[in-house]
Design a protein around this motif. Structure first.
Motif, PDB file in Angstrom:
ATOM      1  N   PRO A  31      22.808 -50.437  29.742  1.00  0.00           N
ATOM      2  CA  PRO A  31      23.216 -49.326  30.423  1.00  0.00           C
ATOM      3  C   PRO A  31      24.157 -48.491  30.090  1.00  0.00           C
ATOM      4  O   PRO A  31      24.054 -47.256  30.094  1.00  0.00           O
ATOM      5  N   VAL A  32      25.228 -49.007  29.373  1.00  0.00           N
ATOM      6  CA  VAL A  32      26.248 -48.054  28.826  1.00  0.00           C
ATOM      7  C   VAL A  32      25.602 -47.525  27.590  1.00  0.00           C
ATOM      8  O   VAL A  32      26.112 -46.135  27.325  1.00  0.00           O
ATOM      9  N   MET A  33      24.884 -48.044  26.694  1.00  0.00           N
ATOM     10  CA  MET A  33      24.211 -47.573  25.715  1.00  0.00           C
ATOM     11  C   MET A  33      23.413 -46.111  25.838  1.00  0.00           C
ATOM     12  O   MET A  33      23.447 -44.985  25.636  1.00  0.00           O
ATOM     13  N   ILE A  34      22.575 -46.488  27.193  1.00  0.00           N
ATOM     14  CA  ILE A  34      21.855 -45.360  27.621  1.00  0.00           C
ATOM     15  C   ILE A  34      22.460 -44.256  28.008  1.00  0.00           C
ATOM     16  O   ILE A  34      22.235 -43.257  28.027  1.00  0.00           O
ATOM     17  N   ALA A  35      23.557 -44.642  28.896  1.00  0.00           N
ATOM     18  CA  ALA A  35      24.259 -43.528  29.448  1.00  0.00           C
ATOM     19  C   ALA A  35      24.960 -42.647  28.329  1.00  0.00           C
ATOM     20  O   ALA A  35      25.138 -41.425  28.589  1.00  0.00           O
ATOM     21  N   PHE A  36      25.630 -43.329  27.351  1.00  0.00           N
ATOM     22  CA  PHE A  36      26.002 -42.583  26.300  1.00  0.00           C
ATOM     23  C   PHE A  36      25.198 -41.726  25.616  1.00  0.00           C
ATOM     24  O   PHE A  36      25.665 -40.369  25.286  1.00  0.00           O
ATOM     25  N   THR A  37      23.899 -42.344  25.457  1.00  0.00           N
ATOM     26  CA  THR A  37      23.092 -41.245  24.849  1.00  0.00           C
ATOM     27  C   THR A  37      22.545 -40.183  25.640  1.00  0.00           C
ATOM     28  O   THR A  37      22.493 -39.127  25.147  1.00  0.00           O
ATOM     29  N   ALA A  38      22.315 -40.391  27.025  1.00  0.00           N
ATOM     30  CA  ALA A  38      22.055 -39.476  27.808  1.00  0.00           C
ATOM     31  C   ALA A  38      23.001 -38.466  28.063  1.00  0.00           C
ATOM     32  O   ALA A  38      22.869 -37.230  28.075  1.00  0.00           O
ATOM     33  N   ALA A  39      24.467 -38.962  27.956  1.00  0.00           N
ATOM     34  CA  ALA A  39      25.569 -38.109  27.856  1.00  0.00           C
ATOM     35  C   ALA A  39      25.494 -37.133  26.690  1.00  0.00           C
ATOM     36  O   ALA A  39      25.867 -35.888  27.220  1.00  0.00           O
ATOM     37  N   LEU A  40      25.276 -37.357  25.661  1.00  0.00           N
ATOM     38  CA  LEU A  40      25.336 -36.681  24.341  1.00  0.00           C
ATOM     39  C   LEU A  40      24.309 -35.380  24.721  1.00  0.00           C
ATOM     40  O   LEU A  40      24.519 -34.278  24.378  1.00  0.00           O
ATOM     41  N   LEU A  41      22.868 -35.960  25.297  1.00  0.00           N
ATOM     42  CA  LEU A  41      22.050 -34.923  25.491  1.00  0.00           C
ATOM     43  C   LEU A  41      22.393 -33.806  26.450  1.00  0.00           C
ATOM     44  O   LEU A  41      22.414 -32.715  26.266  1.00  0.00           O
ATOM     45  N   VAL A  42      23.083 -34.306  27.549  1.00  0.00           N
ATOM     46  CA  VAL A  42      23.542 -33.388  28.520  1.00  0.00           C
ATOM     47  C   VAL A  42      24.805 -32.661  27.945  1.00  0.00           C
ATOM     48  O   VAL A  42      24.619 -31.279  28.385  1.00  0.00           O
ATOM     49  N   LEU A  43      25.653 -33.181  27.270  1.00  0.00           N
ATOM     50  CA  LEU A  43      26.781 -32.235  26.568  1.00  0.00           C
ATOM     51  C   LEU A  43      26.028 -31.424  25.944  1.00  0.00           C
ATOM     52  O   LEU A  43      26.882 -30.062  25.685  1.00  0.00           O
ATOM     53  N   PHE A  44      25.090 -31.660  25.020  1.00  0.00           N
ATOM     54  CA  PHE A  44      24.348 -30.457  24.256  1.00  0.00           C
ATOM     55  C   PHE A  44      23.891 -29.333  24.835  1.00  0.00           C
ATOM     56  O   PHE A  44      24.252 -28.320  24.778  1.00  0.00           O
ATOM     57  N   ILE A  45      23.337 -29.725  26.038  1.00  0.00           N
ATOM     58  CA  ILE A  45      22.856 -28.954  26.847  1.00  0.00           C
ATOM     59  C   ILE A  45      23.777 -27.923  27.739  1.00  0.00           C
ATOM     60  O   ILE A  45      23.441 -26.509  27.575  1.00  0.00           O
ATOM     61  N   LEU A  46      24.771 -28.581  28.217  1.00  0.00           N
ATOM     62  CA  LEU A  46      25.758 -27.608  28.733  1.00  0.00           C
ATOM     63  C   LEU A  46      26.654 -26.693  27.867  1.00  0.00           C
ATOM     64  O   LEU A  46      27.226 -25.846  28.281  1.00  0.00           O
ATOM     65  N   SER A  47      26.477 -27.281  26.486  1.00  0.00           N
ATOM     66  CA  SER A  47      27.512 -26.596  25.452  1.00  0.00           C
ATOM     67  C   SER A  47      26.340 -25.476  24.939  1.00  0.00           C
ATOM     68  O   SER A  47      27.002 -24.749  23.772  1.00  0.00           O
ATOM     69  N   ARG A  48      25.236 -24.991  25.187  1.00  0.00           N
ATOM     70  CA  ARG A  48      24.599 -24.444  24.520  1.00  0.00           C
ATOM     71  C   ARG A  48      25.134 -22.870  24.528  1.00  0.00           C
ATOM     72  O   ARG A  48      25.025 -22.287  23.527  1.00  0.00           O
ATOM     73  N   LYS A  49      25.555 -22.368  25.563  1.00  0.00           N
ATOM     74  CA  LYS A  49      25.972 -21.028  25.621  1.00  0.00           C
ATOM     75  C   LYS A  49      27.389 -20.743  24.799  1.00  0.00           C
ATOM     76  O   LYS A  49      27.560 -19.737  23.953  1.00  0.00           O
ATOM     77  N   ARG A  50      28.135 -21.934  24.636  1.00  0.00           N
ATOM     78  CA  ARG A  50      29.185 -21.818  23.823  1.00  0.00           C
ATOM     79  C   ARG A  50      28.984 -21.971  22.271  1.00  0.00           C
ATOM     80  O   ARG A  50      29.388 -21.538  21.445  1.00  0.00           O
ATOM     81  N   GLY A  51      27.721 -22.739  21.966  1.00  0.00           N
ATOM     82  CA  GLY A  51      27.216 -22.646  20.431  1.00  0.00           C
ATOM     83  C   GLY A  51      27.703 -23.732  20.031  1.00  0.00           C
ATOM     84  O   GLY A  51      27.486 -24.203  18.775  1.00  0.00           O
ATOM     85  N   GLN A  52      28.657 -24.589  20.593  1.00  0.00           N
ATOM     86  CA  GLN A  52      29.106 -25.885  19.699  1.00  0.00           C
ATOM     87  C   GLN A  52      29.651 -26.802  20.676  1.00  0.00           C
ATOM     88  O   GLN A  52      29.770 -26.674  21.893  1.00  0.00           O
ATOM     89  N   LEU A  53      29.858 -28.013  20.126  1.00  0.00           N
ATOM     90  CA  LEU A  53      30.276 -29.298  20.812  1.00  0.00           C
ATOM     91  C   LEU A  53      31.614 -29.382  20.609  1.00  0.00           C
ATOM     92  O   LEU A  53      32.138 -29.705  19.601  1.00  0.00           O
TER      93      LEU A  53
END
Length: 320
Positions: free
Chosen positions: A273-295
């Motif tokens: 579950p931790v592995m899945i959470a980290f993977t999902a979190a990375l995807l979410v962070l990319f989506i949330l950071s789209r406007k800024r254009g960078q992680l």
């Protein structure tokens, strides 16, 4: 005990060195045999960063410590996202590429979930291993579609120059030396890690999730940090995505392919579950950071902080 610690330290050092030489020799040999730079980048170089995990898992399975191999695969994926990308984002914000949100990141999450489902019955069987390896073929096909420049993106200029300049004799020498050193260092690392686990009453799974996973992820960390410093961010994120998919679809199946194992319940209920959470979190962070254009560095702190918190929880639980 001292000899076991020495075996782990030296084993990790030689493992990282030999993986680099093995990939260099294999890539240069492939070029001398007429393989295109694109194909070399997409196959040998991209997959080669996971050579330490592959060899360590094979040795662990043959030595009867299959859960160390499971911990290595799962722990390496957590480490790649939490430590490797976390540190990389702290060094230099990672520019976002929209194509990652369309294909690579969703594919990595899908692979993570599907691979996790094979462990639900707390067994990793031959059929599970075959299913995962078929998944690797499908994933590679998907990743290679519309990826005309993907091979070059996975290799920086210095590495490409080294591959092209190596003679056939030197390429073959480094291929053989790297392979032999990989085998020897993997054996030393697994032996030392097993002795340490037994001495401290820690499970093979936890050793695989921590010492072995972090150690075998050092090539990804080194490659990603070097790429970030040079401004080649596509190499950094590409290394992590490719490595994580390969870990689950080629490294994790090895115990099932060689022997079949009973999976520790904690691996399924805590670490997967931790592995899945980290993977999902990375995807979410990319989506949330789209406007800024960078992680940015905030995301790096979040990923790295979460990774450190996970390691501390493993340590505290192991000492209860």
């Amino acid at each position: 005990m001292l000899s076991a610690l020495f075996a782990v330290v030296i084993g990790l050092m030689v493992l990282v060195w030999s993986a680099d030489k093995f990939v260099l020799g294999a890539a240069a040999t492939a070029r001398r045999l007429g393989m295109s730079p694109l194909l070399v980048g997409l196959t040998i170089v991209s997959i080669g960063t996971s050579a330490p995990e592959l060899f360590v898992s094979a040795v662990a399975a043959l030595d009867g410590v299959g859960n160390l191999a499971i911990g290595n695969a799962v722990g390496s994926n957590i480490t790649n996202i939490g430590l490797v990308l976390g540190v990389t984002a702290l060094i230099a914000p990672i520019p976002l590429q929209q194509k990652l949100l369309r294909k690579e990141l969703p594919l990595m999450l899908l692979v993570t979930v599907l691979a996790s489902l094979t462990l639900v019955d707390l067994e990793l069987t031959l059929m599970d291993a075959i299913f995962l390896m078929i998944g690797m073929v499908v994933a590679m096909y998907i990743l290679f579609q519309e990826s005309d420049d993907a091979g070059e993106a996975l290799v920086d200029e210095d590495e490409a120059a080294a591959i092209e300049s190596l003679s056939s004799q030197m390429a073959m020498m480094w291929l053989v030396v790297g392979l032999l050193a990989l085998m020897a260092s993997s054996k030393a690392l697994v032996w030392g890690a097993t002795i340490i686990a037994q001495s401290y009453g820690v499970s093979d799974l936890v050793i695989g999730l921590t010492i072995v996973a972090i150690g075998t992820s050092l090539p990804e960390l080194a490659a990603s940090v070097a790429s970030a410093i040079k401004g080649h961010h596509e190499i950094a994120i590409g290394n992590v995505i490719g490595s994580n998919i390969f870990n689950l679809l080629m490294v994790m199946p090895i115990p099932g392919l060689l022997a079949g194992i009973k999976v520790e319940p904690l691996a399924l209920y805590r670490d997967v579950p931790v592995m899945i959470a980290f993977t999902a979190a990375l995807l979410v962070l990319f989506i949330l950071s789209r406007k800024r254009g960078q992680l940015g560095r905030g995301s790096g702190i979040l990923l790295l902080g979460s990774f450190v918190g996970y390691l501390l929880s493993l340590f505290l639980l192991a000492n209860e």
